[in-house]
Scaffold this motif. Structure first.
Motif, PDB file in Angstrom:
ATOM      1  N   GLU A   1       5.128  -8.851 -12.794  1.00  0.00           N
ATOM      2  CA  GLU A   1       5.416  -7.505 -12.276  1.00  0.00           C
ATOM      3  C   GLU A   1       4.617  -7.226 -10.999  1.00  0.00           C
ATOM      4  O   GLU A   1       5.153  -6.690 -10.027  1.00  0.00           O
ATOM      5  N   ILE A   2       3.351  -7.607 -11.006  1.00  0.00           N
ATOM      6  CA  ILE A   2       2.504  -7.324  -9.831  1.00  0.00           C
ATOM      7  C   ILE A   2       3.039  -8.060  -8.597  1.00  0.00           C
ATOM      8  O   ILE A   2       3.221  -7.472  -7.537  1.00  0.00           O
ATOM      9  N   PHE A   3       3.330  -9.357  -8.745  1.00  0.00           N
ATOM     10  CA  PHE A   3       3.806 -10.117  -7.574  1.00  0.00           C
ATOM     11  C   PHE A   3       5.177  -9.640  -7.108  1.00  0.00           C
ATOM     12  O   PHE A   3       5.483  -9.687  -5.921  1.00  0.00           O
TER      13      PHE A   3
ATOM     14  N   GLY B   1       5.936  -4.784  -1.138  1.00  0.00           N
ATOM     15  CA  GLY B   1       6.210  -3.423  -0.649  1.00  0.00           C
ATOM     16  C   GLY B   1       4.958  -2.564  -0.519  1.00  0.00           C
ATOM     17  O   GLY B   1       5.052  -1.417  -0.062  1.00  0.00           O
ATOM     18  N   TYR B   2       3.815  -3.084  -0.913  1.00  0.00           N
ATOM     19  CA  TYR B   2       2.618  -2.232  -0.954  1.00  0.00           C
ATOM     20  C   TYR B   2       1.421  -2.783  -0.192  1.00  0.00           C
ATOM     21  O   TYR B   2       0.360  -2.176  -0.211  1.00  0.00           O
ATOM     22  N   VAL B   3       1.577  -3.964   0.454  1.00  0.00           N
ATOM     23  CA  VAL B   3       0.391  -4.528   1.102  1.00  0.00           C
ATOM     24  C   VAL B   3       0.342  -4.239   2.593  1.00  0.00           C
ATOM     25  O   VAL B   3       1.367  -4.073   3.251  1.00  0.00           O
ATOM     26  N   LEU B   4      -0.869  -4.194   3.089  1.00  0.00           N
ATOM     27  CA  LEU B   4      -1.121  -4.116   4.522  1.00  0.00           C
ATOM     28  C   LEU B   4      -1.568  -5.499   4.966  1.00  0.00           C
ATOM     29  O   LEU B   4      -2.121  -6.259   4.160  1.00  0.00           O
ATOM     30  N   LYS B   5      -1.361  -5.818   6.244  1.00  0.00           N
ATOM     31  CA  LYS B   5      -1.769  -7.133   6.751  1.00  0.00           C
ATOM     32  C   LYS B   5      -2.833  -6.945   7.832  1.00  0.00           C
ATOM     33  O   LYS B   5      -2.617  -6.115   8.703  1.00  0.00           O
ATOM     34  N   PRO B   6      -3.981  -7.619   7.826  1.00  0.00           N
ATOM     35  CA  PRO B   6      -4.370  -8.604   6.832  1.00  0.00           C
ATOM     36  C   PRO B   6      -4.776  -7.918   5.534  1.00  0.00           C
ATOM     37  O   PRO B   6      -5.158  -6.749   5.525  1.00  0.00           O
TER      38      PRO B   6
ATOM     39  N   TYR C   1       1.299  -0.509 -13.088  1.00  0.00           N
ATOM     40  CA  TYR C   1       0.939  -1.180 -11.829  1.00  0.00           C
ATOM     41  C   TYR C   1       1.498  -0.395 -10.623  1.00  0.00           C
ATOM     42  O   TYR C   1       1.328   0.817 -10.562  1.00  0.00           O
ATOM     43  N   PHE C   2       2.192  -1.099  -9.681  1.00  0.00           N
ATOM     44  CA  PHE C   2       2.636  -0.391  -8.474  1.00  0.00           C
ATOM     45  C   PHE C   2       3.683   0.683  -8.766  1.00  0.00           C
ATOM     46  O   PHE C   2       3.908   1.571  -7.946  1.00  0.00           O
TER      47      PHE C   2
ATOM     48  N   ARG D   1       4.825   6.074   1.162  1.00  0.00           N
ATOM     49  CA  ARG D   1       4.375   5.053   0.215  1.00  0.00           C
ATOM     50  C   ARG D   1       2.964   4.545   0.581  1.00  0.00           C
ATOM     51  O   ARG D   1       2.726   4.208   1.737  1.00  0.00           O
ATOM     52  N   PRO D   2       2.039   4.571  -0.362  1.00  0.00           N
ATOM     53  CA  PRO D   2       0.706   4.059  -0.023  1.00  0.00           C
ATOM     54  C   PRO D   2       0.733   2.548   0.178  1.00  0.00           C
ATOM     55  O   PRO D   2       1.535   1.853  -0.445  1.00  0.00           O
ATOM     56  N   ARG D   3      -0.128   2.070   1.073  1.00  0.00           N
ATOM     57  CA  ARG D   3      -0.243   0.617   1.294  1.00  0.00           C
ATOM     58  C   ARG D   3      -1.707   0.223   1.277  1.00  0.00           C
ATOM     59  O   ARG D   3      -2.574   1.013   1.614  1.00  0.00           O
ATOM     60  N   PHE D   4      -1.944  -1.016   0.866  1.00  0.00           N
ATOM     61  CA  PHE D   4      -3.322  -1.426   0.571  1.00  0.00           C
ATOM     62  C   PHE D   4      -3.678  -2.740   1.243  1.00  0.00           C
ATOM     63  O   PHE D   4      -2.870  -3.670   1.269  1.00  0.00           O
ATOM     64  N   ASN D   5      -4.939  -2.800   1.736  1.00  0.00           N
ATOM     65  CA  ASN D   5      -5.401  -4.106   2.215  1.00  0.00           C
ATOM     66  C   ASN D   5      -6.300  -4.793   1.198  1.00  0.00           C
ATOM     67  O   ASN D   5      -6.741  -5.915   1.416  1.00  0.00           O
ATOM     68  N   LEU D   6      -6.575  -4.132   0.088  1.00  0.00           N
ATOM     69  CA  LEU D   6      -7.344  -4.787  -0.967  1.00  0.00           C
ATOM     70  C   LEU D   6      -6.707  -4.435  -2.321  1.00  0.00           C
ATOM     71  O   LEU D   6      -6.676  -3.269  -2.721  1.00  0.00           O
ATOM     72  N   VAL D   7      -6.152  -5.451  -2.978  1.00  0.00           N
ATOM     73  CA  VAL D   7      -5.494  -5.253  -4.270  1.00  0.00           C
ATOM     74  C   VAL D   7      -6.319  -5.992  -5.327  1.00  0.00           C
ATOM     75  O   VAL D   7      -6.531  -7.201  -5.214  1.00  0.00           O
ATOM     76  N   VAL D   8      -6.827  -5.255  -6.302  1.00  0.00           N
ATOM     77  CA  VAL D   8      -7.636  -5.907  -7.346  1.00  0.00           C
ATOM     78  C   VAL D   8      -7.058  -5.575  -8.721  1.00  0.00           C
ATOM     79  O   VAL D   8      -6.499  -4.486  -8.925  1.00  0.00           O
ATOM     80  N   SER D   9      -7.199  -6.526  -9.644  1.00  0.00           N
ATOM     81  CA  SER D   9      -6.711  -6.248 -10.996  1.00  0.00           C
ATOM     82  C   SER D   9      -7.280  -7.229 -12.018  1.00  0.00           C
ATOM     83  O   SER D   9      -7.389  -8.423 -11.759  1.00  0.00           O
ATOM     84  N   ASN D  10      -7.642  -6.674 -13.156  1.00  0.00           N
ATOM     85  CA  ASN D  10      -7.896  -7.493 -14.344  1.00  0.00           C
ATOM     86  C   ASN D  10      -6.868  -7.046 -15.378  1.00  0.00           C
ATOM     87  O   ASN D  10      -7.141  -6.199 -16.215  1.00  0.00           O
TER      88      ASN D  10
END
Ligand code: GLN
Length: 303
Positions: A237-239, A244-249, A181-182, A191-200
Motif C-alpha cells: 500500500e505504501i509503495f 503521489g506524495y513525495v518531493l524530490k530529492p 497510510y497516505f 495535497r501534502p508532499r514530503f521529502n522524508l517518509v518514515v514508517s515502522n
C-alpha cells in the motif's frame, strides 16, 4: 506479616520473576520497584537496607504478579524510553523497540547532509503508522524547522501520541491524521508532499503471529503487528501511493521484519522512484531498515 527491607522485597520478587521464566529477573524487579517508589535503580541500591512501606510493598507485589503473567513491563509502568526521551504507552500502541531508533539515526544523518549541501530548506516529514509517536516526536525534537504529519488508523493511538508530543514540547511541529497510510490525506487540498517518509508498519505474517512470544501476542495491539498473510500488505500500500506524495530529492525509511529484505526491495524497485536502495542492520545483524533515496528533479530544458 513482618515488613521487609527494599533488598528483601527485591530478592523475593526476583525469585518469582525467575520462576515465571523471565531472563533478567533482578533487573525487572528493580525496574518495577523504582516505578512504585518513583525513584531510580541507584536510589534503590543506596536505600537497600531501608524498610519498604506496607502500601508500596502491596503495590509492588501487584505489579510483579502482572509481570509474572506475561504483561510487558512498559505497559505496567506506562512508559518506555526511545532515543533518550520518555514516551507514555498504553495497550493501543506498540511498545517502541530499540531497533526502530535506526530509522531516526538515518533520518538525522540525511537531513544534516542535505542542509549542509544547501539542498533543502525545510524537512517535510510523514510518519505512517505513528503509534506512540516515537519516531515522529523524536524527529520533531531533533531536526530544526521540521514539519511532521503523523498518521495512524487508530484514534486511540493518535491520542496517546499527541499526549506524548505535548509532554515533550513539540506539539506545534506535528499534525495528526487518522487513516490508512497516505489515504489519510485523500481529502486534504492542496495535497501534502514530503521529502522524508518514515514508517515502522505492521509487518508480521500469519505464521509470525502464531509463533509470537506470549508477552507480545497477548498484550500488544494486533493492528500494529499484523501485515497480512505474508506480512507485506503495508509495504504494497505504501509503495503504491508513494509517487503521489513525495518531493524530490527525498528519502524513504522503512522498518522491515526478519527475512523481508528481498521482497521489500523488489517492491521499492518496482516503484521506479529510487536512485539507490540501502539496508541497515539491527544489533542482531538482521537487515532492519530500508533507505531509499529519491533523486532531485531533472534539470529543466535550457532557456
Ligand atoms: N518488531 C515487532 C516484533 O517483532 C513488530 C513490529 C512491527 O510489526 N512493526 O514484535
Amino acid at each position: 506479616m513482618r515488613s521487609h527491607t527494599i533488598e528483601e522485597a527485591l530478592q523475593r520478587a526476583s525469585f518469582c520473576l525467575e520462576k515465571a521464566g523471565l531472563e533478567q529477573p533482578r533487573m525487572e524487579a528493580e525496574l518495577l520497584l523504582s516505578h512504585v517508589l518513583q525513584s531510580d535503580r541507584l536510589q534503590l541500591f543506596l536505600n537497600r537496607e531501608e524498610e519498604l512501606p506496607a502500601k508500596s510493598a502491596e503495590q509492588f507485589e501487584r505489579l510483579v504478579r502482572r509481570r509474572c503473567a506475561g504483561e510487558p513491563a512498559a505497559y505496567i509502568t506506562g512508559e518506555k524510553y526511545f532515543f533518550g526521551s520518555r514516551f507514555k504507552v498504553n495497550k493501543s500502541v506498540l511498545i517502541p523497540r530499540p531497533e526502530t531508533e535506526l530509522i531516526v539515526e538515518r533520518a538525522l544523518h540525511w537531513s544534516d547532509r542535505q542542509k549542509a549541501a544547501g539542498n533543502l530548506k525545510t524537512v517535510s516529514c510523514v510518519d505512517l503508522g505513528t503509534g506512540s509517536g516515537a519516531i515522529a516526536i523524536t524527529l520533531a525534537l531533533k531536526v530544526p524547522g521540521i514539519r511532521v504529519r503523523a498518521v495512524d488508523i487508530s484514534g486511540d493511538a493518535l491520542e496517546q501520541a499527541a499526549e506524548n508530543a505535548a509532554a515533550l514540547g513539540v506539539k506545534d511541529k506535528i499534525s495528526w491524521h487518522r487513516g490508512s497510510y497516505f489515504k489519510a490525506f485523500r481529502e486534504i487540498c492542496p495535497r501534502p508532499r514530503f521529502n522524508l517518509v518514515v514508517s515502522n508498519p505492521p509487518y508480521l505474517s500469519k505464521w509470525d503471529m502464531e509463533s509470537l512470544p506470549r508477552d507480545i501476542r497477548e498484550f500488544e495491539p494486533p493492528g500494529a503487528l499484523y501485515g497480512g498473510e505474508d506480512g507485506l500488505d503495508s509495504y504494497r500500500e505504501i509503495f503504491e501511493d508513494l509517487p503521489g506524495y513525495v518531493l524530490k530529492p527525498g528519502l524513504v525509511l522503512l522498518e522491515v521484519g526478519a527475512g523481508q529484505k528481498e521482497q521489500v526491495e523488489d517492491l521499492a524497485l518496482e516503484s521506479g522512484l529510487f536512485a539507490t536502495v540501502s539496508w541497515y542492520s539491527d544489533l542482531a545483524g538482521h537487515p532492519r531498515v530500508m533507505e531509499g533515496k529519491i533523486p532531485g528533479p531533472e534539470p529543466g530544458p535550457r532557456e
